[in-house]
Design a protein around this motif. Structure first.
Motif, PDB file in Angstrom:
ATOM      1  N   PHE A 124     -55.044  12.344 -37.956  1.00 39.73           N
ATOM      2  CA  PHE A 124     -54.774  10.903 -37.982  1.00 39.73           C
ATOM      3  C   PHE A 124     -53.523  10.656 -38.822  1.00 39.73           C
ATOM      4  CE2 PHE A 124     -57.454  11.802 -41.612  1.00 39.73           C
ATOM      5  CZ  PHE A 124     -56.882  11.093 -42.637  1.00 39.73           C
ATOM      6  N   ALA A 125     -53.067   9.428 -38.832  1.00 41.58           N
ATOM      7  CA  ALA A 125     -51.905   9.026 -39.631  1.00 41.58           C
ATOM      8  C   ALA A 125     -52.261   7.777 -40.422  1.00 41.58           C
ATOM      9  CB  ALA A 125     -50.699   8.761 -38.733  1.00 41.58           C
ATOM     10  N   ARG A 126     -51.837   7.723 -41.672  1.00 37.98           N
ATOM     11  CA  ARG A 126     -52.059   6.557 -42.536  1.00 37.98           C
ATOM     12  C   ARG A 126     -50.738   5.799 -42.640  1.00 37.98           C
ATOM     13  NH1 ARG A 126     -53.672   9.048 -46.650  1.00 37.98           N
ATOM     14  NH2 ARG A 126     -55.895   8.930 -46.211  1.00 37.98           N
ATOM     15  N   ILE A 133     -45.329   5.286 -41.355  1.00 38.05           N
ATOM     16  CA  ILE A 133     -46.308   6.357 -41.584  1.00 38.05           C
ATOM     17  C   ILE A 133     -46.139   6.880 -43.003  1.00 38.05           C
ATOM     18  CG2 ILE A 133     -47.031   8.655 -40.888  1.00 38.05           C
ATOM     19  CD1 ILE A 133     -46.152   7.991 -38.063  1.00 38.05           C
ATOM     20  N   GLU A 134     -47.199   6.775 -43.770  1.00 35.10           N
ATOM     21  CA  GLU A 134     -47.182   7.295 -45.133  1.00 35.10           C
ATOM     22  C   GLU A 134     -47.682   8.733 -45.186  1.00 35.10           C
ATOM     23  OE1 GLU A 134     -49.538   4.636 -47.407  1.00 35.10           O
ATOM     24  OE2 GLU A 134     -47.904   3.198 -47.715  1.00 35.10           O
ATOM     25  N   GLN A 135     -48.720   9.025 -44.444  1.00 34.23           N
ATOM     26  CA  GLN A 135     -49.300  10.369 -44.440  1.00 34.23           C
ATOM     27  C   GLN A 135     -49.851  10.647 -43.049  1.00 34.23           C
ATOM     28  OE1 GLN A 135     -49.482  12.558 -47.315  1.00 34.23           O
ATOM     29  NE2 GLN A 135     -49.847  13.972 -45.638  1.00 34.23           N
ATOM     30  N   ALA A 136     -49.517  11.833 -42.511  1.00 32.32           N
ATOM     31  CA  ALA A 136     -49.997  12.223 -41.174  1.00 32.32           C
ATOM     32  C   ALA A 136     -50.621  13.604 -41.257  1.00 32.32           C
ATOM     33  CB  ALA A 136     -48.849  12.213 -40.173  1.00 32.32           C
ATOM     34  N   TYR A 137     -51.697  13.746 -40.520  1.00 32.89           N
ATOM     35  CA  TYR A 137     -52.390  15.033 -40.440  1.00 32.89           C
ATOM     36  C   TYR A 137     -52.495  15.421 -38.965  1.00 32.89           C
ATOM     37  CZ  TYR A 137     -53.793  14.004 -45.224  1.00 32.89           C
ATOM     38  OH  TYR A 137     -53.787  13.701 -46.562  1.00 32.89           O
ATOM     39  N   GLY A 138     -52.067  16.645 -38.656  1.00 35.85           N
ATOM     40  CA  GLY A 138     -52.101  17.110 -37.266  1.00 35.85           C
ATOM     41  C   GLY A 138     -51.280  18.380 -37.119  1.00 35.85           C
ATOM     42  N   PHE A 139     -50.320  18.371 -36.174  1.00 37.52           N
ATOM     43  CA  PHE A 139     -49.508  19.557 -35.903  1.00 37.52           C
ATOM     44  C   PHE A 139     -48.044  19.219 -36.183  1.00 37.52           C
ATOM     45  CE2 PHE A 139     -53.154  19.845 -32.990  1.00 37.52           C
ATOM     46  CZ  PHE A 139     -53.715  21.040 -33.438  1.00 37.52           C
ATOM     47  N   ASP A 140     -47.451  20.007 -37.074  1.00 35.88           N
ATOM     48  CA  ASP A 140     -46.071  19.788 -37.485  1.00 35.88           C
ATOM     49  C   ASP A 140     -45.139  20.524 -36.512  1.00 35.88           C
ATOM     50  OD1 ASP A 140     -43.714  19.371 -38.764  1.00 35.88           O
ATOM     51  OD2 ASP A 140     -44.405  20.085 -40.729  1.00 35.88           O
ATOM     52  N   LEU A 141     -44.188  19.786 -35.928  1.00 33.23           N
ATOM     53  CA  LEU A 141     -43.234  20.351 -34.975  1.00 33.23           C
ATOM     54  C   LEU A 141     -41.924  20.744 -35.641  1.00 33.23           C
ATOM     55  CD1 LEU A 141     -43.696  17.801 -32.034  1.00 33.23           C
ATOM     56  CD2 LEU A 141     -44.871  19.990 -32.394  1.00 33.23           C
ATOM     57  N   SER A 142     -41.881  20.776 -36.965  1.00 33.77           N
ATOM     58  CA  SER A 142     -40.632  21.096 -37.654  1.00 33.77           C
ATOM     59  C   SER A 142     -40.083  22.489 -37.307  1.00 33.77           C
ATOM     60  CB  SER A 142     -40.814  20.955 -39.164  1.00 33.77           C
ATOM     61  OG  SER A 142     -41.881  21.772 -39.624  1.00 33.77           O
TER      62      SER A 142
END
Length: 434
Positions: A124-126, A133-142
């Motif tokens: 999810f994203a806060r 978006i302050e904080q996101a949890y999931g898959f980082d595409l960096s």
């Protein structure tokens, strides 16, 4: 704005040094880094074998990239996507949940994505009051941005390897075609040389080629075939240079007639032997009445069927196969290399092989195959030998053996054979045995 980036996966999934390295690479990428996600994905797809990715894992990566709205990914933008498993399954063509989890792990292990798991494992994203978006949890595409240049280099390396492999296969095909056709020319034109041995060398090299070969193996075989190709080419070119291109018309006519110096047509001008296959050394004038053409391979094989069993593949379709089988038969009969070399030099490659096939057919009636071949070589040197009477005598013997079972008077081979003999050739057969 991100307040904390988790580095360890949720639950029982273990952390690996590879994941730490991927995270360090993503963290160290410059702020001005930017990449087109679909172009990078194309590079990843081309280099998937080097990266260790699978087709299914790339389908999931394609789905993950589709959840990012922007085509251009930059280091300064939000690079985390948080789709649910149901959404990923829908965009990945309906794969099973177990398959999804397995191939997500593959993407993480390959360093193509980074897990940013929440404390409870949910994605999810806060957002702030302003909607950012302050904080996101999931898959980082960096890693897609950080390793874009690496993926491009890997894709170029794969393309270069494919091109080199294609060029090697094309070269192998051309070398094989050239060698086989040049061997055929050497045999048919009577060029001096041990063509049976050359053919065996070629077959030995080709036998090392598996159904699916690596580029390195193909290039090694090409190197060996190139040396063989150069040797055959030199022999043929040297032979053509020995011919006098400025000869007068009558000399040219004689050259065309005698392009195969050991062809049966020469025997019509000199005495021959009667029933050489039986070992008789008496001269006869029947050689003059023989057909003025080379012996067809089909007739030789019908007269000498035992040679088929001696072949490596059991099939003799061309003269080059016939010569290779003759080389094997020579060792089986115990004929010395010197006797075989002398026979080839005097008779010619093809005629010597035909004589050897006839000797092998009657090997049970000949005490010394080597001595008999030397005797035939001496007669050939004096112009008193032709392979036509030998082959015709063997055919006549087959005719006499199966005469009671044959419905047709002109059928030479056993029932079911494909050989039919003309009336003129049948008359020649009868004359040889009168």
């Amino acid at each position: 704005m991100q307040t904390h980036i988790s580095t360890t996966p949720f639950g029982r999934r273990a952390m690996t040094l590879g994941q730490i390295a991927s995270q360090a690479t993503a963290k160290a990428m410059p702020q001005e880094a930017i990449a087109n996600k679909w172009q990078v994905f194309q590079h990843i797809r081309e280099a998937r074998e080097l990266l260790g990715a699978t087709d299914r894992s790339l389908a999931i990566l394609n789905a993950l990239l589709s959840f990012h709205r922007e085509t251009e990914l930059s280091a300064t933008s939000e690079l985390i996507v948080w789709p649910s498993n149901e959404q990923l399954i829908a965009r990945a063509n309906g794969i099973s949940p177990a398959t999804l989890r397995r191939h997500l792990s593959v993407l993480v292990e390959c360093g193509l994505i980074i897990r940013r798991d929440s404390p409870n494992g949910k994605r999810f994203a806060r957002r702030s009051r302003a909607g950012e978006i302050e904080q996101a949890y999931g898959f980082d595409l960096s890693p897609i941005v950080a390793r874009a240049a690496e993926f491009r280099d890997l894709a170029e390396a794969v393309q270069a390897e494919k091109k080199a492999f294609r060029v090697a296969r094309e070269r192998l095909t051309l070398l094989r075609r050239d060698i086989v056709k040049m061997i055929d020319v050497g045999i048919e034109e009577g060029v001096p040389g041990n063509w049976g041995r050359v053919l065996q060398t070629y077959q030995a090299v080709i036998s090392r080629l598996p159904r699916t070969a690596s580029r390195q193996l193909i290039e090694d075989i090409c190197a060996e075939l190139h040396e063989l190709h150069a040797e055959i080419r030199d022999v043929l070119e040297s032979f053509t240079k020995t011919q006098n291109p400025n000869a007068n018309e009558s000399q040219s006519d004689r050259h065309i007639q005698n392009s195969n110096p050991e062809s049966p047509s020469e025997s019509e001008y000199g005495p021959g032997e009667k029933n050489e296959a039986s070992g008789s050394a008496a001269e006869t004038d029947n050689v003059r009445s023989l057909p003025k053409r080379d012996l067809p391979l089909s007739i030789v094989l019908d007269a000498c069927p035992n040679l088929r069993d001696a072949g490596q593949t059991g099939e003799i379709r061309h003269w080059r196969d016939f010569l290779a089988a003759a080389e094997l038969v020579r060792t089986m009969l115990g004929i010395s290399p010197s006797a075989w070399q002398e026979a080839r030099e005097v008779m010619g490659e093809v005629q010597a092989a035909i004589a050897l096939a006839a000797i092998y057919q009657r090997s049970d009636q000949i005490n010394s195959a080597g001595g008999y071949l030397r005797s035939l070589t001496d007669k050939a040197r004096e112009g008193k030998f032709s392979t036509w009477p030998m082959v015709m005598a063997l055919l006549r013997a087959k005719l006499d053996e199966g005469k009671r079972d044959r419905p047709s008077e002109n059928a030479i081979s056993e029932p079911g054979s494909r050989l039919e003999v003309s009336d003129s050739l049948l008359k020649s057969l009868r004359k040889l045995n009168q």
